[in-house]
Every structure is written in structure tokens, then in C-alpha cells.
Design a protein around this motif. Structure first.
Motif, short mmCIF file in Angstrom:
data_model
loop_
_atom_site.label_atom_id
_atom_site.label_comp_id
_atom_site.label_asym_id
_atom_site.label_seq_id
_atom_site.Cartn_x
_atom_site.Cartn_y
_atom_site.Cartn_z
N GLY A 37 0.79 -1.23 0.00
CA GLY A 37 0.00 0.00 0.00
C GLY A 37 0.82 1.27 0.00
N THR A 38 2.13 1.15 -0.04
CA THR A 38 3.01 2.32 -0.04
C THR A 38 3.07 2.94 -1.43
OG1 THR A 38 4.40 1.30 1.65
CG2 THR A 38 5.39 3.10 0.39
N VAL A 39 2.91 4.26 -1.48
CA VAL A 39 3.09 4.96 -2.75
C VAL A 39 4.58 4.99 -3.05
CG1 VAL A 39 2.85 7.16 -3.96
CG2 VAL A 39 0.99 6.34 -2.49
N LEU A 40 4.96 4.42 -4.18
CA LEU A 40 6.36 4.30 -4.56
C LEU A 40 6.83 5.40 -5.50
CD1 LEU A 40 6.33 0.44 -5.21
CD2 LEU A 40 7.14 1.65 -3.14
N PHE A 41 5.92 5.84 -6.38
CA PHE A 41 6.29 6.82 -7.40
C PHE A 41 5.00 7.42 -7.93
CE2 PHE A 41 7.36 8.17 -11.73
CZ PHE A 41 8.62 8.74 -11.57
N GLU A 42 5.03 8.70 -8.25
CA GLU A 42 3.88 9.35 -8.88
C GLU A 42 4.39 10.41 -9.84
OE1 GLU A 42 1.66 10.78 -5.46
OE2 GLU A 42 2.60 12.74 -5.63
N ASP A 43 3.58 10.69 -10.83
CA ASP A 43 3.98 11.68 -11.84
C ASP A 43 2.74 12.12 -12.61
OD1 ASP A 43 5.76 13.29 -13.24
OD2 ASP A 43 6.56 11.67 -14.48
N HIS A 44 2.93 13.14 -13.44
CA HIS A 44 1.88 13.59 -14.34
C HIS A 44 2.51 13.84 -15.70
CE1 HIS A 44 3.26 17.78 -14.10
NE2 HIS A 44 3.28 17.64 -12.78
N ASN A 45 1.69 14.15 -16.69
CA ASN A 45 2.19 14.37 -18.05
C ASN A 45 3.20 15.51 -18.09
OD1 ASN A 45 1.02 12.45 -19.72
ND2 ASN A 45 0.19 13.97 -21.12
N HIS A 46 4.19 15.34 -18.97
CA HIS A 46 5.20 16.36 -19.24
C HIS A 46 5.43 16.48 -20.75
CE1 HIS A 46 6.33 16.74 -15.00
NE2 HIS A 46 6.25 15.42 -14.94
N PRO A 56 3.07 9.83 -17.69
CA PRO A 56 3.41 9.36 -16.35
C PRO A 56 3.48 7.83 -16.24
CG PRO A 56 1.16 10.19 -16.40
CD PRO A 56 1.79 10.54 -17.70
N GLU A 57 2.68 7.13 -17.02
CA GLU A 57 2.70 5.66 -16.98
C GLU A 57 4.03 5.12 -17.52
OE1 GLU A 57 -1.31 7.40 -17.66
OE2 GLU A 57 0.52 7.45 -18.86
N PHE A 58 4.57 5.80 -18.52
CA PHE A 58 5.86 5.41 -19.09
C PHE A 58 6.97 5.69 -18.08
CE2 PHE A 58 9.25 5.49 -22.38
CZ PHE A 58 8.92 4.33 -23.05
N ALA A 59 6.88 6.84 -17.39
CA ALA A 59 7.85 7.17 -16.34
C ALA A 59 7.80 6.14 -15.21
CB ALA A 59 7.58 8.58 -15.80
N ILE A 60 6.61 5.70 -14.86
CA ILE A 60 6.47 4.67 -13.83
C ILE A 60 7.15 3.38 -14.26
CG2 ILE A 60 4.77 3.07 -12.85
CD1 ILE A 60 2.98 5.53 -12.34
N ALA A 61 6.95 2.97 -15.50
CA ALA A 61 7.57 1.74 -16.00
C ALA A 61 9.10 1.86 -15.93
CB ALA A 61 7.11 1.45 -17.43
N ARG A 62 9.64 2.98 -16.35
CA ARG A 62 11.10 3.18 -16.30
C ARG A 62 11.60 3.16 -14.86
NH1 ARG A 62 11.39 7.97 -20.74
NH2 ARG A 62 11.67 6.65 -22.56
N TRP A 63 10.91 3.88 -13.99
CA TRP A 63 11.33 3.94 -12.58
C TRP A 63 11.29 2.54 -11.97
CZ3 TRP A 63 9.52 2.59 -7.84
CH2 TRP A 63 10.21 3.10 -6.74
#
Length: 163
Positions: A37-46, A56-63
Motif C-alpha cells: 500500500g506504499t506509494v512508490l512513485f507518482e507523476d503527471h504528463n510532461h 506518467p505511466e511510461f515514467a512509472i515503468a522506467r522507474w
């Protein structure tokens, strides 16, 4: 099935989408949550800077590929304001991330854009399961539809009204 925990994380993803719009970008936001349940990473469009791959979904995959074990990746959940595009669905699958929960679908977005006379994107809007059939997904979540529609209406210079 979407539960209260899912709704809480989706709320954060939608808030990130609104932040993206407020910062002059397209309204998409995503959150990666671990099995505990821990938030590991978050982002928005850039993408406003000219790189259309800065979702952001692509950034999550890379991270996740750089920071999580394969076991931790597969046990995680990605919450996102809008259904993954084909690029992000493929990245998600290749990295081995787990479940996806999305607030609004690509079909909904396409319908809204067509209603407003907006040009379609350069990539056909396939569902996540068309790109990566093995991924567990939940969505869209009807309680977020009008809010997401309004964000995209603002991006299009519309009021969001159904006129």
C-alpha cells in the motif's frame, strides 16, 4: 472490482492530472503503489515540452525497472487518471508491472474529443488488454467520468458543458 483503497489512489491520480493541466500540460496523472500500500512513485504528463513520450505511466515503468525487483513490480498496482495508451501499455507489460486501475477509458476520451471536433492522436487508441492481454485491469470508474471530462474540456478550451 474497485474498492475504497483503489478510489483513494485514483483520487490522487486525478489530482495529479489536474496539476498537469494547471502547469500547462495535458491532464494525465498516475501513481505506483506497492503490494503493502506504499506509494512508490507518482507523476503527471510532461509532454508540453515537445517530447510526446513523457507520459506518467511510461515514467512509472522506467522507474520500476530501475528500482524494483521483478517480484515487487508484478505485485504493484498502477492507478491512473486515463487508460494507458498503447505505448504505456506495452511498457507496463514489458517491465512486468501488475494491476492497472484507471478512472476514465480511452474510449471515453475519444468520444469527448470527437464531440468537440478535436483531431485524433497519431496512434490508434487501443485498450490495455488489446496491447497486453495478460494484464489485470479495472476501469473505467464512473464516479470520475465528469471530472476527467471537465479537465479535458478545459484543455480543449471548452467549458466542459454538454452543449
Amino acid at each position: 472490482m474497485v474498492d475504497e483503497t483503489d478510489l483513494r489512489h485514483l483520487r490522487r491520480a486525478v489530482d495529479l492530472a489536474a496539476r498537469a493541466l494547471d502547469e500547462g500540460d495535458e491532464p494525465f496523472g498516475s501513481v505506483l503503489v506497492g503490494a503493502d500500500g506504499t506509494v512508490l512513485f507518482e507523476d503527471h504528463n510532461h509532454v508540453a515540452g515537445g517530447d510526446a513520450t513523457r507520459h506518467p505511466e511510461f515514467a512509472i515503468a522506467r522507474w520500476a525497472a530501475e528500482n524494483l525487483s521483478p517480484t515487487d513490480r508484478s505485485a504493484s498496482t498502477v492507478y491512473t487518471s486515463g487508460e494507458h495508451c498503447p505505448m504505456c501499455s506495452a511498457a507496463h507489460a514489458w517491465v512486468g508491472l501488475g494491476r492497472i486501475v484507471y478512472a476514465s477509458s480511452s474510449e471515453q476520451l475519444g468520444s469527448w474529443l470527437a464531440e468537440w471536433g478535436a483531431a485524433p492522436g497519431p496512434v490508434r487508441p487501443l485498450s490495455i488488454t488489446e496491447v497486453a492481454p495478460g494484464l489485470p485491469v479495472a476501469g473505467p470508474v464512473p464516479s470520475f467520468a465528469e471530472e476527467i471530462r471537465t479537465l479535458h474540456a478545459r484543455l480543449q478550451g471548452r467549458t466542459g458543458d454538454r452543449t
